[in-house]
Design a protein around this motif. Structure first.
Motif, short mmCIF file in Angstrom:
data_model
loop_
_atom_site.label_atom_id
_atom_site.label_comp_id
_atom_site.label_asym_id
_atom_site.label_seq_id
_atom_site.Cartn_x
_atom_site.Cartn_y
_atom_site.Cartn_z
N ALA A 36 -23.63 91.60 -19.05
CA ALA A 36 -24.01 90.18 -19.10
C ALA A 36 -23.15 89.39 -20.10
O ALA A 36 -23.08 88.16 -20.01
N PHE A 37 -22.53 90.08 -21.05
CA PHE A 37 -21.88 89.37 -22.16
C PHE A 37 -20.77 88.38 -21.73
O PHE A 37 -20.78 87.22 -22.19
N PRO A 38 -19.81 88.78 -20.87
CA PRO A 38 -18.72 87.83 -20.60
C PRO A 38 -19.21 86.48 -20.07
O PRO A 38 -18.73 85.42 -20.49
N ASP A 39 -20.18 86.51 -19.16
CA ASP A 39 -20.67 85.24 -18.58
C ASP A 39 -21.46 84.43 -19.62
O ASP A 39 -21.30 83.21 -19.71
N TRP A 40 -22.31 85.13 -20.39
CA TRP A 40 -23.15 84.39 -21.35
C TRP A 40 -22.29 83.80 -22.47
O TRP A 40 -22.50 82.65 -22.89
N ALA A 41 -21.30 84.57 -22.91
CA ALA A 41 -20.45 84.09 -24.01
C ALA A 41 -19.64 82.87 -23.60
O ALA A 41 -19.28 82.04 -24.44
N THR A 42 -19.37 82.73 -22.31
CA THR A 42 -18.56 81.60 -21.84
C THR A 42 -19.39 80.53 -21.15
O THR A 42 -18.85 79.56 -20.62
N THR A 43 -20.70 80.71 -21.13
CA THR A 43 -21.58 79.64 -20.62
C THR A 43 -21.46 78.44 -21.56
O THR A 43 -21.37 78.61 -22.78
N ALA A 44 -21.44 77.25 -21.00
CA ALA A 44 -21.27 76.05 -21.84
C ALA A 44 -22.38 75.98 -22.89
O ALA A 44 -23.54 76.27 -22.58
N PRO A 45 -22.04 75.63 -24.13
CA PRO A 45 -23.07 75.53 -25.17
C PRO A 45 -24.27 74.69 -24.74
O PRO A 45 -25.42 75.03 -25.03
N ARG A 46 -24.03 73.60 -24.05
CA ARG A 46 -25.16 72.75 -23.63
C ARG A 46 -26.09 73.52 -22.68
O ARG A 46 -27.31 73.41 -22.77
N ALA A 47 -25.50 74.31 -21.79
CA ALA A 47 -26.34 75.07 -20.85
C ALA A 47 -27.15 76.12 -21.60
O ALA A 47 -28.35 76.33 -21.34
N ARG A 48 -26.51 76.78 -22.58
CA ARG A 48 -27.27 77.76 -23.39
C ARG A 48 -28.38 77.05 -24.16
O ARG A 48 -29.50 77.53 -24.26
#
Ligand SMILES: NC(=O)c1ccc[n+]([C@@H]2O[C@H](COP(=O)([O-])OP(=O)(O)OC[C@H]3O[C@@H](n4cnc5c(N)ncnc54)[C@H](O)[C@@H]3O)[C@@H](O)[C@H]2O)c1
Ligand SMILES: N[C@@H](CC=O)C(=O)O
Length: 449
Positions: A36-48
């Motif tokens: 899961a890490f690559p996608d979560w780390a590159t998810t836009a900060p606003r989306a996180r």
């Protein structure tokens, strides 16, 4: 998979069986976090941030359910459990707001030949290990900043209180946290699971909250891989009352600082230093409040034995019990207790009580009192009640502790950097500092010639 039992400390009854995770389960959790890490780390900060905000809202909406679960497996009062739910949700709200503040720096070398760009990257997969005394808040204080930073996590809750962590994981899924970002492994073999994580090259961070004793072990194990660690460990908070303090306010603060969570808090006032001029008055007022106080149960029969052993030793050394509160006949209870004629060398003053006992030491000389206050390997929280703010701050600045309550009996605040000096820990949780614990600082040196 085998299972282990979870108990209700108020009734001693088994309330659930949960999976007893092994080393193989620990590795499977890291597999999921790595995927899961690559996608979560590159998810836009606003989306996180929006996922974290949703988690805050869902926890608040589910307050009654979560509070009931906390009370059932931890034993704390319903009021304390609701307060913990609000506190634990607040970490998601605070870090949803921090997640979008992706600050960095831009500078130039002294000679002008390079430009320096400083940025912050998610540290990677984080192993989170939490205690039973705040089963919701100690987990969310780690999960929220880790997710805000772009990390994925594996979490091992205390074996006494796994149900709250599992419920929080479900709420996070409902809030939109993708599969594999938060992975909970319940176990009653903590060393097996945590050792597996510490030895796994894919795990880049250990964030631990618990006793200094276990902290020592995990720091030694982390040394083998020079693992990035944050350690929130034990405390031995002094509570100081000066001769001109407002005693009504000091007693109200003492009741919170000592008896919040039945004294089972790392921040709990562990030793009271009361000026000799107001000692009798303070003891009379504090004692009257204690006489009426019904405390929640302690976490286990072993905890009751531990607290009662500390009191027995203190009494054998010359302390006197002046007041005790009521307790039910069954369950793992120890009454709220006030002890006077206590000396700084007593075991009850040097060790973390983790129970509803208030030992009082009398003082006259400020420097002598401060030397006694600082004569401890711990340095987490402290409290000062004084009539003049400048006296309170002078005393506060002299205390070797990461957090000092000045004329108040609570220091916990998601927006403030929580953590300790000395053997109370390394690093800070909450505030911007809490986010940094889950980030690596990286800089780019850019040719400018
Ligand atoms: N500084 C803080 O923020 C803070 C907050 C809460 C509690 N605490 C401290 O935690 C202590 C009470 O909690 P506790 O009794 O759960 O602490 P503990 O150290 O016994 O356990 C903490 C966690 O570590 C795990 N653990 C135990 N032995 C282990 C091992 N050998 N290897 C790996 N993991 C292991 C436990 O299962 C639990 O999940 C007190 O000392 C309290 O002051 C500190
Ligand atoms: N009391 C602390 C947790 C330690 O037990 C807090 O309020 O965060």
């Amino acid at each position: 998979m085998t299972s282990f039992a979870v108990y209700n400390p108020a009734t001693e009854a088994v309330i659930a069986e949960v999976p007893n995770g092994t080393a193989a389960d620990a590795t499977a959790a890291v597999d999921a976090a790595a995927k899961a890490f690559p996608d979560w780390a590159t998810t836009a900060p606003r989306a996180r941030a929006e996922v974290l905000r949703k988690a805050y809202e869902l926890i608040i909406a589910g307050t009654e359910n979560l509070a009931a679960l906390i009370t059932a497996e931890n034993g704390k009062s319903e009021a304390d459990a609701r307060a913990e739910v609000a506190y634990s949700a607040e970490f998601f709200r605070w870090f949803s707001e921090e997640a979008v503040r992706t600050d960095g720096e831009y500078g130039s070398s002294p000679a002008g030949g390079t430009r320096t760009i400083v940025t912050h990257q998610p540290v990677g997969i984080a192993a989170l290990v939490t205690p039973w005394n705040f089963p919701a808040a100690m987990a969310t204080r780690k999960i929220a900043p880790a997710l805000a930073a772009g990390c994925t996590v594996v979490l091992k809750p205390a074996s006494e209180t796994p149900l709250t962590a599992l419920a929080i994981a479900d709420l996070l899924t409902a809030a939109g946290v993708p599969e594999g970002v938060v992975n909970v492994v319940t176990t009653d073999s903590p060393a097996e699971v945590v050792t597996t994580w510490l030895a796994d090259d894919r795990v880049r961070k250990l964030s631990f909250t618990g006793s200094t004793r276990v902290g020592h072990t995990l720091l030694r194990q982390s040394a083998d891989r020079v693992l990035n660690t944050s350690m929130e460990l034990g405390g031995n908070a002094p509570f100081i009352v000066t001769a001109d303090a407002d005693l009504d306010s000091a007693v109200a603060g003492a009741m919170i600082a000592k008896f919040r969570n039945g004294g089972q808090a790392c921040t709990a006032a562990n030793r009271f230093f009361v000026h000799a001029d107001v000692l009798d008055d303070f003891v009379a007022r504090f004692g009257a409040a204690i006489d009426k106080l019904e405390v929640a149960p302690l976490i286990s029969a072993k905890a009751v034995t531990g607290v009662s052993g500390l009191v027995d030793d203190a009494v054998a050394d010359g302390a006197r019990i002046t007041n005790t509160g009521p307790v039910p006949a069954d369950g793992w209870y120890y009454p709220a207790t006030l002890l006077v004629d206590v000396e700084p060398g007593f075991r009850i003053v040097r060790e973390e009580i983790f129970g509803p006992v208030a030992p009082i030491i009398s003082w006259r000389d400020e420097q002598e009192m401060l030397a006694q206050v600082n004569d401890s390997e711990y340095g987490l929280a402290a409290y000062v009640y004084a009539g003049r703010l400048q006296d309170a701050l002078r005393i506060a600045e002299s205390i070797e502790a990461g957090m000092v309550g000045v004329n108040r009996g609570v220091v916990s605040d998601p927006a403030a950097p929580f953590g300790g000096f000395k053997q109370s820990g390394l690093g800070r949780e909450g505030a911007r500092d809490g986010l940094r614990e889950f980030q690596e600082t990286q800089f780019f040196s850019v040719d400018w010639t």
